[in-house]
Design an enzyme around this catalytic site. Structure first.
Site, short mmCIF file in Angstrom:
data_model
loop_
_atom_site.label_atom_id
_atom_site.label_comp_id
_atom_site.label_asym_id
_atom_site.label_seq_id
_atom_site.Cartn_x
_atom_site.Cartn_y
_atom_site.Cartn_z
N ALA A 153 33.28 52.68 65.70
CA ALA A 153 33.40 51.59 66.80
C ALA A 153 34.64 50.90 66.84
O ALA A 153 35.19 50.35 65.85
CB ALA A 153 32.22 50.50 66.61
N ASP A 154 35.23 50.56 68.00
CA ASP A 154 36.44 49.75 68.22
C ASP A 154 35.63 48.38 68.50
O ASP A 154 36.06 47.27 68.11
CB ASP A 154 37.08 50.27 69.39
N LEU A 155 34.54 48.36 69.24
CA LEU A 155 33.98 46.98 69.51
C LEU A 155 32.62 47.42 70.12
O LEU A 155 32.31 48.47 70.80
CB LEU A 155 34.76 46.27 70.58
N ILE A 161 32.49 50.50 72.59
CA ILE A 161 33.73 51.30 73.21
C ILE A 161 34.14 51.83 71.59
O ILE A 161 34.28 51.36 70.64
CB ILE A 161 34.64 50.09 73.65
#
Length: 309
Positions: free
Chosen positions: A195-197, A204
């Site tokens: 995960a990036d966020l 995302i």
């Protein structure tokens, strides 16, 4: 901005293969170094340096929430003092603690993920998440024999890097093309992604995650994102525009008349995920809103975001 710090920020911005945790550790080091790079008159001076360098770092990787949380946490910590000497000490303490927590949380996530990995489980992943890599290596050390499928993850090809790292750890690894990933999902026991966020709007992550989630949902294959609390985006923070990757990464010397569109990440609705694995254990996606609400955006970061438009 100090020229050496600017050079460090540029190097981080050019890094298209490291995962969010690796990028976050590098950014913590740069922020601590920036505060030590020149004399600071008072706390306000330290805050300005954190905002200046932090803004550049956050825009260099606009979808990576750990960078937002790092800057946000530093600004809140600086509320504890007014003098520059104490402020610089607090920056060192906070960045060191941030790096330590990233490591501790990654280990906790790996231990929780182990419960999901059966003997010789077939697992598909995308991109090059160091948290996923840590979980798979932990499973290997625990006596599991996972059989991992990595997508190549074009255009940067970081999936090839992950495949090489896993194979070097003795893990049975297969590399596939991005286009064939969805077809492989039905033959897997599990899909694990980084995960990036995560925000209320979704996950995302590396572009291609969304179609994998659709395929996993359609075939009934469990799909989890491995996501520590540092990757939860503070409510109220508005993501800056994501700049497209250079077109030549996809097609060098494309002929005239062709528009090349590239993107590094995509957004996956949370209801397509089976669960979110964090340092707290396995959480259902529906429970993420309460956790997100516990994080508050610092007024200076909010004001800086408003000024940037």
């Amino acid at each position: 901005m100090d020229p050496f710090i600017a050079q460090s920020v540029a190097a981080i911005a050019a890094d298209t293969v490291s995962g969010a945790v690796e990028i976050a550790k590098k950014c913590a080091e740069v922020l601590a170094r920036a505060v030590r790079s020149r004399p600071m008159a008072d706390r306000a001076d330290v805050q300005r340096e954190i905002l200046t360098v932090g803004r550049a770092l956050m825009r260099s990787h606009p979808t990576m929430a750990p960078l937002v949380n790092l800057v946000n946490g530093l600004l809140w910590r600086l509320e504890e003092t007014h003098d520059s000497e104490t402020a610089q000490r607090l920056v060192d303490e906070t960045t060191n603690d941030f790096r330590r927590r990233l490591h501790v949380h990654e280990a906790a996530i790996a231990e929780t993920t182990l419960r999901l990995i059966s003997e010789e489980a077939r697992i598909l992943t995308i991109g090059r998440s160091t948290t996923v890599r840590a979980a798979l290596r932990h499973a290997q050390r625990a006596g599991r024999r996972p059989r991992v499928i990595c997508t190549e993850s074009r255009p940067a090809g970081e999936g090839r890097m992950l495949a090489g790292e896993l194979a070097a750890s003795g893990i049975h690894t297969t590399l596939i093309t991005d286009a064939s990933a969805a077809a492989h999902v039905a033959h897997c026991h599990l899909v694990l992604v980084g995960a990036d966020l995560i925000s209320g709007d979704g996950l995302i992550n590396r572009v291609g995650t969304y179609p994998l989630a659709l395929a996993a949902h359609a075939t009934g294959v469990p799909m989890y994102t491995l996501c520590s609390s540092e990757k939860l985006l503070p409510p109220g923070y508005r993501l800056p525009s994501q700049q497209p990757l250079p077109p030549n990464q996809l097609w060098p010397e494309a002929p005239p008349g062709i528009t090349v569109q590239t993107a590094y990440s995509d957004r996956t609705p949370l209801d397509l995920l089976t669960g979110i694995i964090s340092e707290r254990g396995i959480s259902p996606p529906v429970g993420i809103e309460a956790w997100l609400a516990a994080t508050h955006l610092h007024p200076l970061l909010r004001a800086d975001m408003d000024e940037a438009g």
